[in-house]
Design a protein around this motif. Structure first.
Motif, short mmCIF file in Angstrom:
data_model
loop_
_atom_site.label_atom_id
_atom_site.label_comp_id
_atom_site.label_asym_id
_atom_site.label_seq_id
_atom_site.Cartn_x
_atom_site.Cartn_y
_atom_site.Cartn_z
N MET A 1 0.84 -1.17 0.00
CA MET A 1 0.00 0.00 0.00
C MET A 1 0.89 1.24 0.00
O MET A 1 1.86 1.31 0.75
CB MET A 1 -0.90 0.00 1.25
N LYS A 2 0.53 2.20 -0.83
CA LYS A 2 1.26 3.46 -0.88
C LYS A 2 0.56 4.45 0.04
O LYS A 2 -0.63 4.72 -0.11
CB LYS A 2 1.32 3.99 -2.30
N VAL A 3 1.33 5.00 1.00
CA VAL A 3 0.78 5.86 2.04
C VAL A 3 1.48 7.22 1.99
O VAL A 3 2.70 7.30 1.88
CB VAL A 3 0.99 5.22 3.43
N LEU A 4 0.67 8.27 2.09
CA LEU A 4 1.19 9.64 2.14
C LEU A 4 0.96 10.20 3.53
O LEU A 4 -0.15 10.11 4.06
CB LEU A 4 0.48 10.52 1.10
N LEU A 5 1.99 10.77 4.12
CA LEU A 5 1.86 11.46 5.41
C LEU A 5 1.58 12.93 5.14
O LEU A 5 2.32 13.59 4.41
CB LEU A 5 3.13 11.32 6.25
N ASP A 6 0.51 13.43 5.72
CA ASP A 6 0.12 14.83 5.58
C ASP A 6 1.18 15.73 6.20
O ASP A 6 2.05 15.28 6.96
CB ASP A 6 -1.24 15.03 6.27
N HIS A 7 1.08 17.03 5.91
CA HIS A 7 2.03 18.03 6.41
C HIS A 7 2.19 17.98 7.93
O HIS A 7 3.28 18.22 8.45
CB HIS A 7 1.56 19.45 6.08
N ASP A 8 1.11 17.68 8.63
CA ASP A 8 1.11 17.77 10.09
C ASP A 8 1.61 16.52 10.80
O ASP A 8 1.77 16.51 12.01
CB ASP A 8 -0.30 18.11 10.59
N VAL A 9 1.89 15.45 10.06
CA VAL A 9 2.35 14.19 10.66
C VAL A 9 3.87 14.23 10.76
O VAL A 9 4.56 14.49 9.77
CB VAL A 9 1.90 12.98 9.82
N PRO A 10 4.42 13.97 11.95
CA PRO A 10 5.88 13.98 12.11
C PRO A 10 6.55 12.98 11.15
O PRO A 10 6.09 11.84 11.00
CB PRO A 10 6.09 13.55 13.56
N HIS A 11 7.61 13.41 10.51
CA HIS A 11 8.34 12.58 9.55
C HIS A 11 8.87 11.31 10.20
O HIS A 11 9.11 10.33 9.51
CB HIS A 11 9.50 13.36 8.94
N GLY A 12 9.04 11.32 11.52
CA GLY A 12 9.54 10.16 12.23
C GLY A 12 8.63 8.95 12.14
O GLY A 12 9.05 7.83 12.45
N LEU A 13 7.39 9.12 11.72
CA LEU A 13 6.49 7.98 11.57
C LEU A 13 6.70 7.24 10.25
O LEU A 13 6.23 6.12 10.09
CB LEU A 13 5.03 8.43 11.65
N ARG A 14 7.40 7.87 9.33
CA ARG A 14 7.59 7.26 8.02
C ARG A 14 8.31 5.91 8.11
O ARG A 14 7.80 4.90 7.62
CB ARG A 14 8.34 8.20 7.07
N LEU A 15 9.45 5.88 8.73
CA LEU A 15 10.23 4.64 8.79
C LEU A 15 9.52 3.51 9.53
O LEU A 15 9.53 2.38 9.05
CB LEU A 15 11.62 4.91 9.38
N PRO A 16 8.91 3.76 10.69
CA PRO A 16 8.22 2.65 11.36
C PRO A 16 7.05 2.07 10.54
O PRO A 16 6.67 0.92 10.76
CB PRO A 16 7.70 3.27 12.66
N LEU A 17 6.50 2.83 9.63
CA LEU A 17 5.38 2.32 8.82
C LEU A 17 5.86 1.61 7.56
O LEU A 17 5.08 0.92 6.91
CB LEU A 17 4.44 3.47 8.43
N THR A 18 7.12 1.80 7.19
CA THR A 18 7.63 1.11 6.01
C THR A 18 7.79 -0.37 6.34
O THR A 18 7.82 -0.76 7.48
CB THR A 18 8.96 1.71 5.52
N GLY A 19 7.91 -1.16 5.35
CA GLY A 19 7.96 -2.61 5.52
C GLY A 19 6.79 -3.18 4.75
O GLY A 19 6.94 -3.72 3.67
N LYS A 20 5.60 -3.01 5.30
CA LYS A 20 4.38 -3.43 4.60
C LYS A 20 3.91 -2.33 3.65
O LYS A 20 3.13 -2.59 2.74
CB LYS A 20 3.26 -3.73 5.58
N HIS A 21 4.36 -1.11 3.88
CA HIS A 21 3.85 0.03 3.12
C HIS A 21 4.99 0.84 2.52
O HIS A 21 6.07 0.90 3.07
CB HIS A 21 3.02 0.94 4.03
N GLU A 22 4.70 1.46 1.39
CA GLU A 22 5.61 2.44 0.80
C GLU A 22 5.11 3.79 1.28
O GLU A 22 3.97 4.17 0.97
CB GLU A 22 5.55 2.34 -0.72
N VAL A 23 5.93 4.51 2.05
CA VAL A 23 5.47 5.72 2.73
C VAL A 23 6.28 6.92 2.26
O VAL A 23 7.51 6.88 2.22
CB VAL A 23 5.59 5.58 4.26
N ALA A 24 5.58 7.99 1.91
CA ALA A 24 6.21 9.26 1.53
C ALA A 24 5.54 10.38 2.32
O ALA A 24 4.45 10.21 2.85
CB ALA A 24 6.05 9.51 0.03
N THR A 25 6.20 11.50 2.37
CA THR A 25 5.63 12.67 3.04
C THR A 25 5.19 13.69 1.99
O THR A 25 5.71 13.71 0.87
CB THR A 25 6.66 13.33 3.98
N ALA A 26 4.25 14.53 2.37
CA ALA A 26 3.80 15.59 1.47
C ALA A 26 4.98 16.48 1.09
O ALA A 26 5.11 16.89 -0.07
CB ALA A 26 2.69 16.40 2.12
#
Length: 116
Positions: A1-26
């Motif tokens: 699943m491709k996941v986008l983190l909104d402007h207000d979400v701390p970038h530090g959540l990106r790495l813990p969510l990777t693995g099952k998901h492809e995560v990018a920030t706005a």
């Protein structure tokens, strides 16, 4: 699943969510200055889900007709350590989005799907 983190979400959540998901920030996408409507429009078709801390987003935007799932994280205090402690709930919300796109709200005690 491709996941986008909104402007207000701390970038530090990106790495813990990777693995099952492809995560990018706005910000990484070059969308840091987009308002909510523009961000949702840009993300739709490129991402499966948007994670946001904006608890008003679901009420301010018409998300019922969108193919983009939205996870609204409504936790307090909004600090990275508290958000990281709730990663299990956030992952569960993403799984719910994977089954059926829509809006899912993560709160301290529960996870709720908002009906359009």
């Amino acid at each position: 699943m491709k996941v986008l983190l909104d402007h207000d979400v701390p970038h530090g959540l990106r790495l813990p969510l990777t693995g099952k998901h492809e995560v990018a920030t706005a910000q990484y996408q070059g969308w840091a200055d987009f308002d909510d409507e523009s961000l949702i429009a840009a993300a739709e078709g490129q991402f499966d889900a948007l994670i946001t801390l904006d608890t008003n987003l679901a009420h301010q935007q018409n998300l019922g007709s969108r193919k983009l799932g939205v996870v609204v994280v409504d936790l307090h205090p909004v600090v990275p350590s508290h958000l990281k402690a709730s990663l299990g709930k956030i992952r569960s919300a993403l799984a719910m989005i994977g089954e059926k796109p829509g809006v899912v709200v993560v709160r301290e005690g529960d996870i709720d799907r908002l009906e359009a």
